[in-house]
Design a protein around this motif. Structure first.
Motif, PDB file in Angstrom:
ATOM      1  N   VAL A 152       0.874  -1.172   0.000  1.00 35.55           N
ATOM      2  CA  VAL A 152       0.000   0.000   0.000  1.00 35.55           C
ATOM      3  C   VAL A 152       0.911   1.222   0.000  1.00 35.55           C
ATOM      4  O   VAL A 152       1.624   1.481   0.973  1.00 35.55           O
ATOM      5  CB  VAL A 152      -0.933   0.023   1.223  1.00 35.55           C
ATOM      6  CG1 VAL A 152      -1.809   1.275   1.203  1.00 35.55           C
ATOM      7  CG2 VAL A 152      -1.803  -1.232   1.249  1.00 35.55           C
ATOM      8  N   VAL A 153       0.899   1.955  -1.093  1.00 31.69           N
ATOM      9  CA  VAL A 153       1.856   3.040  -1.331  1.00 31.69           C
ATOM     10  C   VAL A 153       1.188   4.392  -1.109  1.00 31.69           C
ATOM     11  O   VAL A 153       0.043   4.604  -1.514  1.00 31.69           O
ATOM     12  CB  VAL A 153       2.397   2.954  -2.779  1.00 31.69           C
ATOM     13  CG1 VAL A 153       3.382   4.091  -3.056  1.00 31.69           C
ATOM     14  CG2 VAL A 153       3.045   1.602  -3.029  1.00 31.69           C
ATOM     15  N   ASP A 154       1.902   5.285  -0.472  1.00 32.05           N
ATOM     16  CA  ASP A 154       1.470   6.666  -0.318  1.00 32.05           C
ATOM     17  C   ASP A 154       1.774   7.400  -1.626  1.00 32.05           C
ATOM     18  O   ASP A 154       2.928   7.436  -2.071  1.00 32.05           O
ATOM     19  CB  ASP A 154       2.235   7.298   0.855  1.00 32.05           C
ATOM     20  CG  ASP A 154       1.829   8.745   1.116  1.00 32.05           C
ATOM     21  OD1 ASP A 154       0.994   9.292   0.364  1.00 32.05           O
ATOM     22  OD2 ASP A 154       2.368   9.330   2.082  1.00 32.05           O
TER      23      ASP A 154
ATOM     24  N   PRO B  67       1.157   0.674  12.005  1.00 29.98           N
ATOM     25  CA  PRO B  67       1.543   0.079  10.713  1.00 29.98           C
ATOM     26  C   PRO B  67       1.322  -1.424  10.683  1.00 29.98           C
ATOM     27  O   PRO B  67       1.367  -2.114  11.714  1.00 29.98           O
ATOM     28  CB  PRO B  67       3.025   0.430  10.601  1.00 29.98           C
ATOM     29  CG  PRO B  67       3.237   1.567  11.545  1.00 29.98           C
ATOM     30  CD  PRO B  67       2.266   1.375  12.662  1.00 29.98           C
ATOM     31  N   VAL B  68       1.104  -1.934   9.489  1.00 29.17           N
ATOM     32  CA  VAL B  68       0.975  -3.375   9.275  1.00 29.17           C
ATOM     33  C   VAL B  68       2.351  -4.005   9.417  1.00 29.17           C
ATOM     34  O   VAL B  68       3.358  -3.458   8.956  1.00 29.17           O
ATOM     35  CB  VAL B  68       0.396  -3.661   7.867  1.00 29.17           C
ATOM     36  CG1 VAL B  68       0.310  -5.165   7.603  1.00 29.17           C
ATOM     37  CG2 VAL B  68      -0.975  -3.024   7.725  1.00 29.17           C
TER      38      VAL B  68
ATOM     39  N   PRO C 202       5.475  -7.150   3.031  1.00 29.92           N
ATOM     40  CA  PRO C 202       6.908  -7.350   2.819  1.00 29.92           C
ATOM     41  C   PRO C 202       7.534  -6.197   2.056  1.00 29.92           C
ATOM     42  O   PRO C 202       6.836  -5.407   1.411  1.00 29.92           O
ATOM     43  CB  PRO C 202       6.947  -8.644   1.994  1.00 29.92           C
ATOM     44  CG  PRO C 202       5.646  -8.651   1.254  1.00 29.92           C
ATOM     45  CD  PRO C 202       4.650  -8.046   2.197  1.00 29.92           C
ATOM     46  N   PRO C 203       8.865  -6.079   2.100  1.00 33.28           N
ATOM     47  CA  PRO C 203       9.534  -5.019   1.341  1.00 33.28           C
ATOM     48  C   PRO C 203       9.342  -5.222  -0.158  1.00 33.28           C
ATOM     49  O   PRO C 203       9.193  -6.353  -0.632  1.00 33.28           O
ATOM     50  CB  PRO C 203      11.007  -5.169   1.741  1.00 33.28           C
ATOM     51  CG  PRO C 203      10.994  -5.984   2.999  1.00 33.28           C
ATOM     52  CD  PRO C 203       9.806  -6.878   2.905  1.00 33.28           C
TER      53      PRO C 203
ATOM     54  N   PHE D 232       8.948   3.453   0.941  1.00 27.92           N
ATOM     55  CA  PHE D 232       8.551   3.114   2.308  1.00 27.92           C
ATOM     56  C   PHE D 232       9.583   3.481   3.360  1.00 27.92           C
ATOM     57  O   PHE D 232       9.360   3.258   4.548  1.00 27.92           O
ATOM     58  CB  PHE D 232       8.279   1.599   2.403  1.00 27.92           C
ATOM     59  CG  PHE D 232       7.285   1.092   1.411  1.00 27.92           C
ATOM     60  CD1 PHE D 232       5.929   1.358   1.547  1.00 27.92           C
ATOM     61  CD2 PHE D 232       7.699   0.344   0.318  1.00 27.92           C
ATOM     62  CE1 PHE D 232       5.012   0.893   0.626  1.00 27.92           C
ATOM     63  CE2 PHE D 232       6.786  -0.134  -0.611  1.00 27.92           C
ATOM     64  CZ  PHE D 232       5.436   0.145  -0.463  1.00 27.92           C
ATOM     65  N   GLY D 233      10.719   4.052   2.955  1.00 26.26           N
ATOM     66  CA  GLY D 233      11.799   4.291   3.901  1.00 26.26           C
ATOM     67  C   GLY D 233      11.551   5.392   4.892  1.00 26.26           C
ATOM     68  O   GLY D 233      12.172   5.444   5.941  1.00 26.26           O
TER      69      GLY D 233
END
Length: 614
Positions: A169-171, A321-322, A328-329, A340-341
């Motif tokens: 899930v990306v911002d 957060p999940v 997973p990465p 995601f960093g």
């Protein structure tokens, strides 16, 4: 259009307009005459109707994009074809592809993988803000709750035929930063002299293209505007291209095996996702049908309907957060670090918020970039006729304006801008002609070379107030009901008795939630806990600097973004221009025109190009 409109709300009165070209394809086929039929028999209307029943017209969203004859049909189609129901149907139809040692377990690109997909999602900050205001949480906490719904064990994975959920899930703020840097470069390149053999610089003023409602309006009604439109894809489209292109090119996963859901603030984003220009054919070149970069778009309200359909109490989902077990990465480390960093967001001065806006901050970032190029310069703003029209200028140390730009929100104001940019027509009066360089003000007064004729950049959004006021956002009248469904998650007390504000005050609350993300650098460990990263260089990105145009500008690390874009190009082997840019087309109504019988072929070709069987 109602923000809560769904396919169940549609009635028979929403039919194709008389100008619609699609129903021509649904005419009943004529049966060949049989041997026992008398060729001289007179066939009556009753006999024809008793033997053949014309099927109802089936209109797709792609069909509506091919014609400017009607609007209501497009609205009906967009809510019925892209909805929370489609999300659930897709999750139940396909098993989830999972990662194993950096590669897709068992995914070899063969037909055995056709019944499994990677499920990926992207979420806009405006949608998170709408949910945050609804449940009295921060924008960041709302993002965690959305992640838990889409990826966590208590969300969609807890039910369904296969127990599938979304791997990432990306911002969309991540690719928004890429859009901002590319937009500033696009403006800078527009000042360069044309080079023979290369594409000509953008025509000034450059106008934002991230609002699909505005783009659809321009393509159908104002062809002269298309030369001004920014060629950059929106953050929604860029996110889809990034995820699908890297998985396809580096890991051999066919684009059709990656299913991308976007959560957006307005219904028009469904139109954008359906554009033929935003498919895998623009970057992949695979044989067969093209695959959309964004397979489905739902709004904040539809996201809550998604939870309700699975009997999930959204406000009771964890606000954390999940864990990595379920999220997973991303297999490409550099891209995983960029996406995601770190948490994106920065604390701003309150007086800056109005200038930045809640639609991505394109104009503001370009202004700050120009300011960084002129040490000692200042940004000055002047309000227009209303809150949705403003003019900006970057003034150097000597008081000279070195850059001028403007903001126009809402179609009433956009129409003024369009008229202002319309090419002058030669007068039909003998001996009369309009002087070059003279523009026509909306009120009828002419000005030569004034501030309204030399904008370098204009930020345009269809919704008054910007994207937090999108048609898909949760409306104030729905808040009480939504808080009661499945429990509010708010303990009994004073907050239970909160008085729901009027719509204007409600929008202010959503805007406040939009800005509620703080500037702390957060990272997640494998257990889902949050820890501080004191050494991360991203912590410095919250500082706006006006002395390094290629460093950190308005909280965006331009060097880091450009490194990501170069790495993206290297990993996929695709030219960056193909990944970042798109095209536009003039859409004209064919009503009353001689088409030569080719409409069926044209519509069929568009439907095929859009992919997905639409």
């Amino acid at each position: 259009m109602s923000a809560i409109l769904s396919a169940d709300d549609l009635n028979d009165f929403i039919n194709p307009g008389v100008a619609c070209i699609k129903p021509v394809e649904t005419l009943p086929k004529q049966q060949p005459p049989s041997d026992d039929v008398n060729p001289y028999e007179v066939t009556t209307e009753e006999k024809v109707n008793s033997n053949t029943i014309a099927p109802p017209a089936q209109i797709s969203l792609t069909d509506c994009l091919a014609c400017s004859g009607c609007v209501t049909s497009a609205e009906a189609v967009l809510v019925s074809l892209q909805s929370h129901g489609e999300v659930l149907d897709t999750l139940d139809k396909f098993q989830e592809l999972k990662l194993g040692d950096g590669e897709a377990a068992g995914c070899c690109g063969k037909t055995s993988c056709d019944e499994r997909k990677f499920f990926v999602a992207s979420v806009s900050p405006q949608s998170r803000a709408s949910i945050a205001a609804t449940y009295n949480v921060s924008e960041r906490e709302a993002g965690y709750m959305i992640g838990q719904l889409l990826s966590g064990p208590l969300g969609l994975r807890s039910g369904g035929k296969h127990g599938s959920g979304f791997t990432w899930v990306v911002d969309t703020n991540a690719m928004r930063e890429a859009s901002l840097v590319a937009a500033a470069d696009e403006v800078e390149e527009s000042n360069l002299a044309p080079v023979e053999g290369k594409v000509e610089p953008q025509k000034k003023p450059i106008i934002t293209s991230a609002c699909p409602g505005w783009i659809c309006y321009a393509e159908k009604t104002h062809a002269h505007i298309l030369a001004h439109l920014s060629k950059l894809k929106s953050p929604q489209a860029l996110t889809g291209v990034l995820l699908k292109s890297v998985l396809a090119k580096k890991y051999g996963i066919p684009p059709q095996n990656v299913w991308h859901l976007a959560v957006m603030p307005c219904f028009d984003k469904k139109l954008e996702a359906s554009r033929a220009e935003l498919t895998s054919h623009s970057w992949h070149g695979q044989e067969g049908d093209a695959v959309r970069d964004v397979d489905c778009v739902i709004t904040a309200r539809e996201l809550l309907m998604l939870a309700e359909s699975r009997d999930i109490s959204f406000p009771r989902l964890p606000k954390q957060p999940v864990s990595k077990e379920y999220a997973p990465p991303f297999p490409e480390p550099a891209i995983d670090d960029y996406l995601f960093g770190r948490q994106r967001g920065q604390k701003r001065k309150r007086e800056e918020l109005e200038s930045v806006g809640t639609s991505g901050g394109y104009l503001w970032h370009i202004l700050k970039t120009k300011q960084a190029q002129h040490v000692g310069s200042q940004i000055k703003a002047q309000r227009g006729r209303n809150n949705d029209v403003s003019e900006y200028s970057v003034v150097d140390a000597e008081g000279k304006a070195v850059f001028k730009a403007a903001r126009y929100y809402g179609f009433r104001n956009i129409q003024n801008l369009v008229r202002r940019l319309k090419p002058a027509k030669a007068s039909r009066m003998p001996g009369a002609s309009r002087k070059p360089g003279v523009t026509r003000r909306p009120n009828g007064a002419a000005s030569a070379g004034g501030s309204d004729s030399d904008y370098a950049y204009v930020e345009v959004m269809a919704c008054p107030g910007g994207c937090t006021n999108g048609g898909g956002q949760i409306k104030v009248g729905d808040v009480t009901t939504l808080r009661q469904v499945g429990g509010t998650g708010i303990e009994n007390g004073s907050e239970d008795q909160e008085i729901i504000p009027a719509q204007r005050e409600w929008l202010a609350k959503v805007d406040e939630a939009y800005w509620s993300a703080d500037s702390e650098e957060l990272r997640e460990d494998t257990d889902g806990d949050i820890e501080m990263d004191e050494q991360s260089p991203a912590r410095d990105s919250v500082i706006s600097r006006a002395d390094d145009p290629e460093g950190i500008v308005d909280g965006v690390d331009r060097r880091r973004v450009k490194q990501l874009l170069e790495h993206w190009e290297s990993v996929t082997g695709i030219e960056l221009e193909r990944l970042l840019t798109t095209t536009y087309r003039v859409v004209e109504s064919d009503v009353g025109k001689e088409t030569g019988g080719g409409e069926t072929d044209r519509v069929a070709a568009l439907a095929s190009a859009a992919g997905g069987g639409w």
